[in-house]
Design a protein around this motif. Sequence first.
Motif, short mmCIF file in Angstrom:
data_model
loop_
_atom_site.label_atom_id
_atom_site.label_comp_id
_atom_site.label_asym_id
_atom_site.label_seq_id
_atom_site.Cartn_x
_atom_site.Cartn_y
_atom_site.Cartn_z
N ASP A 12 -20.90 -9.80 -4.82
CA ASP A 12 -21.86 -10.39 -4.13
C ASP A 12 -22.33 -9.62 -2.79
O ASP A 12 -23.60 -9.53 -2.59
CB ASP A 12 -21.50 -11.72 -3.67
CG ASP A 12 -21.14 -12.58 -4.97
OD1 ASP A 12 -21.89 -12.42 -5.98
OD2 ASP A 12 -20.70 -13.80 -4.87
N ASP A 13 -21.31 -9.16 -2.16
CA ASP A 13 -21.71 -8.39 -0.82
C ASP A 13 -22.46 -7.35 -1.35
O ASP A 13 -23.56 -6.73 -0.41
CB ASP A 13 -20.54 -7.69 -0.23
CG ASP A 13 -19.61 -9.09 0.66
OD1 ASP A 13 -20.16 -10.08 0.48
OD2 ASP A 13 -18.53 -9.07 1.03
N ARG A 14 -22.32 -6.61 -2.19
CA ARG A 14 -23.12 -5.36 -2.43
C ARG A 14 -24.55 -5.57 -3.03
O ARG A 14 -25.44 -5.05 -2.65
CB ARG A 14 -22.31 -4.32 -3.87
CG ARG A 14 -21.03 -3.73 -3.27
CD ARG A 14 -20.51 -3.18 -4.25
NE ARG A 14 -19.44 -2.31 -3.70
CZ ARG A 14 -18.81 -1.18 -3.78
NH1 ARG A 14 -19.46 -0.33 -4.70
NH2 ARG A 14 -17.65 -0.83 -3.15
N PHE A 15 -24.64 -6.59 -3.77
CA PHE A 15 -26.29 -7.00 -4.28
C PHE A 15 -26.78 -7.51 -2.94
O PHE A 15 -27.97 -7.37 -2.79
CB PHE A 15 -26.01 -7.93 -5.21
CG PHE A 15 -25.88 -7.68 -6.43
CD1 PHE A 15 -26.98 -6.95 -7.20
CD2 PHE A 15 -24.72 -7.86 -7.60
CE1 PHE A 15 -26.78 -6.56 -8.29
CE2 PHE A 15 -24.65 -7.57 -8.62
CZ PHE A 15 -25.64 -6.54 -9.35
N LEU A 18 -28.52 -4.78 -1.14
CA LEU A 18 -29.67 -4.20 -1.72
C LEU A 18 -31.03 -5.09 -0.95
O LEU A 18 -32.19 -4.57 -1.57
CB LEU A 18 -29.68 -4.53 -2.97
CG LEU A 18 -28.23 -3.49 -3.59
CD1 LEU A 18 -28.48 -3.57 -5.13
CD2 LEU A 18 -28.46 -2.02 -3.23
N ARG A 19 -31.02 -6.05 -0.45
CA ARG A 19 -32.04 -6.97 -0.15
C ARG A 19 -32.10 -7.02 1.31
O ARG A 19 -31.05 -7.19 2.03
CB ARG A 19 -32.33 -8.34 -0.56
CG ARG A 19 -32.40 -8.43 -2.22
CD ARG A 19 -33.65 -8.21 -2.57
NE ARG A 19 -33.70 -7.95 -4.10
CZ ARG A 19 -33.94 -8.84 -4.83
NH1 ARG A 19 -34.26 -10.10 -4.40
NH2 ARG A 19 -34.01 -8.79 -6.21
N ASP A 60 -36.67 -5.59 -1.59
CA ASP A 60 -35.64 -5.04 -2.45
C ASP A 60 -35.67 -3.68 -1.79
O ASP A 60 -36.72 -2.74 -1.94
CB ASP A 60 -36.16 -4.98 -4.04
CG ASP A 60 -35.25 -4.23 -4.89
OD1 ASP A 60 -34.44 -3.44 -4.38
OD2 ASP A 60 -35.34 -4.20 -6.13
N THR A 61 -34.31 -3.36 -1.61
CA THR A 61 -34.20 -2.06 -0.88
C THR A 61 -33.12 -1.15 -1.73
O THR A 61 -32.87 -0.25 -1.28
CB THR A 61 -33.50 -2.14 0.62
OG1 THR A 61 -32.36 -2.76 0.26
CG2 THR A 61 -34.75 -2.88 1.37
N SER A 62 -33.33 -1.54 -2.95
CA SER A 62 -32.17 -0.79 -3.86
C SER A 62 -32.49 0.74 -4.21
O SER A 62 -31.68 1.41 -4.23
CB SER A 62 -32.11 -1.43 -5.26
OG SER A 62 -33.18 -1.70 -5.86
N ARG A 63 -33.72 1.16 -4.09
CA ARG A 63 -34.25 2.36 -4.21
C ARG A 63 -34.62 3.14 -2.94
O ARG A 63 -35.82 2.76 -2.28
CB ARG A 63 -35.40 2.47 -5.27
CG ARG A 63 -34.95 2.24 -6.71
CD ARG A 63 -36.17 2.36 -7.71
NE ARG A 63 -35.82 1.46 -8.81
CZ ARG A 63 -36.71 0.74 -9.36
NH1 ARG A 63 -37.96 0.76 -9.00
NH2 ARG A 63 -36.40 0.05 -10.35
N ALA A 64 -33.89 4.20 -2.49
CA ALA A 64 -34.46 4.78 -1.36
C ALA A 64 -35.87 5.30 -1.34
O ALA A 64 -36.15 6.01 -2.53
CB ALA A 64 -33.23 6.04 -1.18
N GLY A 65 -36.40 4.74 -0.45
CA GLY A 65 -38.01 5.55 -0.27
C GLY A 65 -39.05 4.84 -1.18
O GLY A 65 -40.06 5.20 -1.27
#
Length: 74
Positions: A12-15, A18-19, A60-65
């Motif tokens: 949960d913390d890791r997901f 990502l936001r 959603d910040t899961s992909r850098a850039g």
Amino acid sequence: MALGEAVAAEIDDRFRALRKAGTVSAISGIKLWVLVDGGSMLLPKYRHVSAVVGDEVDVDTSRAGAWVVVGVLG
């Protein structure tokens, strides 16, 4: 805490990491200027997102850039 609960909490913390939440400061065509992490970024959005200036949005910040606005919060 049981092992299963600890693993679930870690996932949960890791997901959640990502936001990020941001605030729409301007609209530029099909992209949004979003105040996030102390700065302003021009970000694309999914088609279903209908945000206006002042809305708090989910990024959603899961992909850098390649951050993208995925929804309006609240």
